[in-house]
Design a protein around this motif. Structure first.
Motif, PDB file in Angstrom:
ATOM      1  N   ASN A 181       9.526   6.333   1.536  1.00 39.42           N
ATOM      2  CA  ASN A 181       8.830   7.603   1.354  1.00 39.42           C
ATOM      3  C   ASN A 181       7.483   7.323   0.707  1.00 39.42           C
ATOM      4  OD1 ASN A 181       8.258  10.328   1.157  1.00 39.42           O
ATOM      5  ND2 ASN A 181       9.438  10.603  -0.719  1.00 39.42           N
ATOM      6  N   GLY A 182       6.491   7.056   1.530  1.00 39.37           N
ATOM      7  CA  GLY A 182       5.191   6.644   0.981  1.00 39.37           C
ATOM      8  C   GLY A 182       5.394   5.328   0.243  1.00 39.37           C
ATOM      9  N   ILE A 206       0.713   5.958   7.660  1.00 41.57           N
ATOM     10  CA  ILE A 206       0.439   6.588   6.364  1.00 41.57           C
ATOM     11  C   ILE A 206       1.358   6.018   5.267  1.00 41.57           C
ATOM     12  CG2 ILE A 206       1.970   8.583   6.686  1.00 41.57           C
ATOM     13  CD1 ILE A 206      -0.295  10.268   5.365  1.00 41.57           C
ATOM     14  N   VAL A 207       2.579   5.667   5.648  1.00 40.32           N
ATOM     15  CA  VAL A 207       3.517   5.064   4.699  1.00 40.32           C
ATOM     16  C   VAL A 207       3.046   3.654   4.338  1.00 40.32           C
ATOM     17  CG1 VAL A 207       5.894   4.238   4.408  1.00 40.32           C
ATOM     18  CG2 VAL A 207       5.462   6.474   5.450  1.00 40.32           C
ATOM     19  N   ALA A 260       0.496  -0.056   0.325  1.00 41.21           N
ATOM     20  CA  ALA A 260      -0.593  -0.970  -0.050  1.00 41.21           C
ATOM     21  C   ALA A 260      -1.360  -0.442  -1.255  1.00 41.21           C
ATOM     22  CB  ALA A 260      -1.528  -1.174   1.138  1.00 41.21           C
ATOM     23  N   LYS A 261      -1.548   0.865  -1.312  1.00 40.86           N
ATOM     24  CA  LYS A 261      -2.317   1.466  -2.395  1.00 40.86           C
ATOM     25  C   LYS A 261      -1.548   1.465  -3.721  1.00 40.86           C
ATOM     26  CE  LYS A 261      -5.150   5.513  -3.408  1.00 40.86           C
ATOM     27  NZ  LYS A 261      -5.675   6.769  -2.894  1.00 40.86           N
ATOM     28  N   TRP A 262      -0.215   1.703  -3.655  1.00 43.45           N
ATOM     29  CA  TRP A 262       0.625   1.751  -4.857  1.00 43.45           C
ATOM     30  C   TRP A 262       1.822   0.814  -4.665  1.00 43.45           C
ATOM     31  CZ3 TRP A 262      -0.584   6.704  -2.605  1.00 43.45           C
ATOM     32  CH2 TRP A 262      -1.610   7.371  -3.265  1.00 43.45           C
ATOM     33  N   PRO A 263       1.627  -0.480  -4.852  1.00 44.06           N
ATOM     34  CA  PRO A 263       2.684  -1.449  -4.531  1.00 44.06           C
ATOM     35  C   PRO A 263       3.840  -1.520  -5.534  1.00 44.06           C
ATOM     36  CG  PRO A 263       0.774  -2.566  -5.431  1.00 44.06           C
ATOM     37  CD  PRO A 263       0.393  -1.119  -5.273  1.00 44.06           C
ATOM     38  N   ASN A 264       3.693  -0.954  -6.708  1.00 48.85           N
ATOM     39  CA  ASN A 264       4.720  -1.154  -7.735  1.00 48.85           C
ATOM     40  C   ASN A 264       5.467   0.115  -8.125  1.00 48.85           C
ATOM     41  OD1 ASN A 264       4.140  -3.956  -8.004  1.00 48.85           O
ATOM     42  ND2 ASN A 264       2.284  -3.393  -9.101  1.00 48.85           N
TER      43      ASN A 264
END
Length: 174
Positions: free
Chosen positions: A76-77, A4-5, A10-14
């Motif tokens: 953390n995510g 999940i992390v 990958a979804k929010w790389p920045n």
């Protein structure tokens, strides 16, 4: 690292990294350090609140890693939360039979034993370098007396440079 992390990264790389909010003490306990605690002083003099929620502590342990500059963090995510270290990135627990595990529960194999000028014992292992928990010194003493571990003398101030870790990571360049 948890799937999940990885997915969140990958979804929010920045997502910007976070500094000063999490500490690891010499007994392997995690501390949450809010703005007021950070303003009161540096870790470990101003510790914050010890994390006691088992699932949160386990989640941090599973997602604990090091960057190329020696800064230890909890992923953390999508956000990296850098850890303020009191002494080393790993705190070793030693059990009967000289089984060694990190404060995160990860098993480790001892490669070398070190002793500093303050009488603290450190272990270099297959997963990294850390301090032996104070409650486990009797077992370490037994291992030394039996000749199973032979401590090499070392100066405490040299350890972060020698083993490539940063006690107080920051956003400033190293």
């Amino acid at each position: 690292m948890d799937d999940i992390v990885k997915q969140a990264m990958a979804k929010w790389p920045n997502v910007p990294a976070c500094y000063g909010w999490l500490g690891l003490d010499a007994r392997g306990d995690w501390y949450m350090r809010d703005d007021a605690v950070q303003a009161a002083g540096p870790f470990p003099q101003s510790r914050g609140s010890r994390l006691q929620h088992t699932k949160l502590v386990d989640f941090i342990g599973r997602n604990y890693a090091c960057d190329a500059q020696g800064g230890w963090f909890f992923q953390n995510g999508p956000q990296r939360v850098y850890v303020e270290l009191e002494i080393t990135p790993w705190i070793w627990r030693v059990s009967e039979g000289l089984q060694v595990a990190a404060h995160t529960g990860a098993p480790a194999r001892v490669q070398r034993c070190l002793l500093d000028e303050h009488g603290r014992v450190y272990l270099e292992t297959d997963i990294g370098f850390g301090l032996v928990h104070s409650l486990d010194m009797a077992l370490v003493g037994d291992a030394v007396e039996e000749g199973l571990w032979v401590p090499q003398e070392v100066e405490a101030a040299t350890l972060p440079g020698r083993f490539g870790y940063r006690l107080h990571p920051s956003a400033a360049p190293v």
